[in-house]
Design a protein around this motif. Structure first.
Motif, PDB file in Angstrom:
ATOM      1  N   ASP A 225       0.824  -1.212   0.000  1.00 42.62           N
ATOM      2  CA  ASP A 225       0.000   0.000   0.000  1.00 42.62           C
ATOM      3  C   ASP A 225       0.859   1.262   0.000  1.00 42.62           C
ATOM      4  OD1 ASP A 225      -2.400  -1.410  -0.020  1.00 42.62           O
ATOM      5  OD2 ASP A 225      -2.447  -1.524   2.172  1.00 42.62           O
ATOM      6  N   ARG A 226       2.122   1.156   0.446  1.00 46.71           N
ATOM      7  CA  ARG A 226       2.989   2.328   0.532  1.00 46.71           C
ATOM      8  C   ARG A 226       4.050   2.387  -0.557  1.00 46.71           C
ATOM      9  NH1 ARG A 226       5.308   3.166   6.218  1.00 46.71           N
ATOM     10  NH2 ARG A 226       5.784   5.158   5.265  1.00 46.71           N
ATOM     11  N   CYS A 227       4.227   1.301  -1.300  1.00 47.98           N
ATOM     12  CA  CYS A 227       5.265   1.256  -2.330  1.00 47.98           C
ATOM     13  C   CYS A 227       4.978   2.304  -3.404  1.00 47.98           C
ATOM     14  CB  CYS A 227       5.318  -0.144  -2.947  1.00 47.98           C
ATOM     15  SG  CYS A 227       6.599  -0.309  -4.219  1.00 47.98           S
ATOM     16  N   ILE A 228       6.037   3.023  -3.813  1.00 48.06           N
ATOM     17  CA  ILE A 228       5.886   4.037  -4.848  1.00 48.06           C
ATOM     18  C   ILE A 228       6.512   3.595  -6.172  1.00 48.06           C
ATOM     19  CG2 ILE A 228       5.698   5.931  -3.204  1.00 48.06           C
ATOM     20  CD1 ILE A 228       8.660   6.587  -3.830  1.00 48.06           C
ATOM     21  N   GLY A 229       7.074   2.380  -6.212  1.00 47.69           N
ATOM     22  CA  GLY A 229       7.607   1.835  -7.451  1.00 47.69           C
ATOM     23  C   GLY A 229       8.938   2.415  -7.885  1.00 47.69           C
ATOM     24  N   ALA A 230       9.749   2.899  -6.955  1.00 47.58           N
ATOM     25  CA  ALA A 230      11.048   3.469  -7.309  1.00 47.58           C
ATOM     26  C   ALA A 230      12.055   2.409  -7.738  1.00 47.58           C
ATOM     27  CB  ALA A 230      11.607   4.271  -6.135  1.00 47.58           C
ATOM     28  N   GLY A 231      11.882   1.175  -7.284  1.00 52.45           N
ATOM     29  CA  GLY A 231      12.738   0.085  -7.722  1.00 52.45           C
ATOM     30  C   GLY A 231      14.076  -0.040  -7.028  1.00 52.45           C
ATOM     31  N   GLN A 232      14.308   0.725  -5.974  1.00 49.30           N
ATOM     32  CA  GLN A 232      15.602   0.664  -5.292  1.00 49.30           C
ATOM     33  C   GLN A 232      15.880  -0.700  -4.680  1.00 49.30           C
ATOM     34  OE1 GLN A 232      18.077   3.018  -5.365  1.00 49.30           O
ATOM     35  NE2 GLN A 232      16.683   3.768  -6.922  1.00 49.30           N
TER      36      GLN A 232
ATOM     37  N   THR B  41      12.055  -7.964  -7.077  1.00 44.87           N
ATOM     38  CA  THR B  41      11.751  -7.639  -8.461  1.00 44.87           C
ATOM     39  C   THR B  41      10.644  -6.597  -8.436  1.00 44.87           C
ATOM     40  OG1 THR B  41      11.214  -8.574 -10.634  1.00 44.87           O
ATOM     41  CG2 THR B  41      10.017  -9.482  -8.732  1.00 44.87           C
ATOM     42  N   GLN B  42      10.128  -6.252  -9.585  1.00 44.29           N
ATOM     43  CA  GLN B  42       8.968  -5.367  -9.661  1.00 44.29           C
ATOM     44  C   GLN B  42       7.869  -6.093 -10.410  1.00 44.29           C
ATOM     45  OE1 GLN B  42      11.501  -1.914 -10.994  1.00 44.29           O
ATOM     46  NE2 GLN B  42       9.981  -0.831  -9.774  1.00 44.29           N
ATOM     47  N   ASP B  43       6.633  -5.933  -9.931  1.00 45.95           N
ATOM     48  CA  ASP B  43       5.501  -6.606 -10.572  1.00 45.95           C
ATOM     49  C   ASP B  43       5.142  -5.894 -11.881  1.00 45.95           C
ATOM     50  OD1 ASP B  43       3.940  -4.357  -9.884  1.00 45.95           O
ATOM     51  OD2 ASP B  43       2.973  -5.367  -8.200  1.00 45.95           O
ATOM     52  N   ASP B  44       4.099  -6.360 -12.533  1.00 50.43           N
ATOM     53  CA  ASP B  44       3.704  -5.800 -13.824  1.00 50.43           C
ATOM     54  C   ASP B  44       3.339  -4.321 -13.762  1.00 50.43           C
ATOM     55  OD1 ASP B  44       4.133  -8.242 -15.028  1.00 50.43           O
ATOM     56  OD2 ASP B  44       2.034  -8.853 -14.918  1.00 50.43           O
ATOM     57  N   ASP B  45       2.969  -3.845 -12.568  1.00 53.57           N
ATOM     58  CA  ASP B  45       2.628  -2.435 -12.395  1.00 53.57           C
ATOM     59  C   ASP B  45       3.816  -1.610 -11.919  1.00 53.57           C
ATOM     60  OD1 ASP B  45      -0.085  -2.759 -13.138  1.00 53.57           O
ATOM     61  OD2 ASP B  45      -0.525  -3.575 -11.156  1.00 53.57           O
ATOM     62  N   GLY B  46       4.986  -2.257 -11.739  1.00 53.09           N
ATOM     63  CA  GLY B  46       6.195  -1.533 -11.341  1.00 53.09           C
ATOM     64  C   GLY B  46       6.425  -1.453  -9.848  1.00 53.09           C
ATOM     65  N   PHE B  47       5.612  -2.162  -9.060  1.00 57.16           N
ATOM     66  CA  PHE B  47       5.762  -2.106  -7.612  1.00 57.16           C
ATOM     67  C   PHE B  47       6.612  -3.257  -7.096  1.00 57.16           C
ATOM     68  CE2 PHE B  47       1.785   0.189  -8.471  1.00 57.16           C
ATOM     69  CZ  PHE B  47       2.150   1.418  -7.949  1.00 57.16           C
ATOM     70  N   SER B  48       7.190  -3.069  -5.935  1.00 52.15           N
ATOM     71  CA  SER B  48       8.081  -4.049  -5.322  1.00 52.15           C
ATOM     72  C   SER B  48       7.401  -5.394  -5.114  1.00 52.15           C
ATOM     73  CB  SER B  48       8.563  -3.509  -3.966  1.00 52.15           C
ATOM     74  OG  SER B  48       9.448  -4.419  -3.369  1.00 52.15           O
ATOM     75  N   ALA B  49       8.170  -6.448  -5.388  1.00 51.79           N
ATOM     76  CA  ALA B  49       7.687  -7.810  -5.173  1.00 51.79           C
ATOM     77  C   ALA B  49       8.888  -8.679  -4.828  1.00 51.79           C
ATOM     78  CB  ALA B  49       6.993  -8.341  -6.413  1.00 51.79           C
ATOM     79  N   LEU B  50       8.640  -9.733  -4.089  1.00 48.80           N
ATOM     80  CA  LEU B  50       9.681 -10.700  -3.777  1.00 48.80           C
ATOM     81  C   LEU B  50       9.701 -11.776  -4.847  1.00 48.80           C
ATOM     82  CD1 LEU B  50       9.006 -11.117   0.020  1.00 48.80           C
ATOM     83  CD2 LEU B  50      11.096 -10.212  -0.990  1.00 48.80           C
ATOM     84  N   LEU B  51      10.883 -12.229  -5.201  1.00 47.54           N
ATOM     85  CA  LEU B  51      10.976 -13.370  -6.103  1.00 47.54           C
ATOM     86  C   LEU B  51      10.453 -14.598  -5.369  1.00 47.54           C
ATOM     87  CD1 LEU B  51      14.489 -12.699  -7.627  1.00 47.54           C
ATOM     88  CD2 LEU B  51      12.300 -12.556  -8.808  1.00 47.54           C
ATOM     89  N   PRO B  52       9.819 -15.522  -6.052  1.00 48.61           N
ATOM     90  CA  PRO B  52       9.276 -16.713  -5.391  1.00 48.61           C
ATOM     91  C   PRO B  52      10.346 -17.453  -4.585  1.00 48.61           C
ATOM     92  CG  PRO B  52       8.521 -16.594  -7.663  1.00 48.61           C
ATOM     93  CD  PRO B  52       9.556 -15.515  -7.494  1.00 48.61           C
ATOM     94  N   GLY B  53      10.002 -17.792  -3.350  1.00 43.80           N
ATOM     95  CA  GLY B  53      10.904 -18.517  -2.473  1.00 43.80           C
ATOM     96  C   GLY B  53      11.966 -17.669  -1.804  1.00 43.80           C
TER      97      GLY B  53
END
Length: 75
Positions: free
Chosen positions: A8-15, A25-37
């Motif tokens: 909810d707070r991620c701004i998609g900067a990708g740092q 990684t970044q999801d399809d919308d450019g927001f932070s995501a963890l790689l599986p596992g």
């Protein structure tokens, strides 16, 4: 260690993805995501370095806002 992302707070900067690409990684919308596992950081030394360099505190990774929190196992 357990990594949690406040989407909810991620701004998609990708740092986080730039600093520790083996964990984040970044999801399809450019927001932070963890790689599986990789929820535990997968032993990646850059996760702790990212926490220090980006968050200014050893328990938080930040890209302008605190969105990634490292929960340290006390056991």
């Amino acid at each position: 260690m357990h990594i949690e992302i406040d989407k909810d707070r991620c701004i998609g900067a990708g740092q986080c993805a730039l600093t520790a690409p083996g964990v984040f990684t970044q999801d399809d919308d450019g927001f932070s995501a963890l790689l599986p596992g990789r929820e535990d950081g997968a032993g990646d030394p850059l996760v702790r370095e990212a926490a220090f360099l980006l968050g200014g505190a050893p328990a938080q990774v930040s890209c302008g806002v605190i969105v990634v929190v490292l929960h340290h196992d006390l056991a």
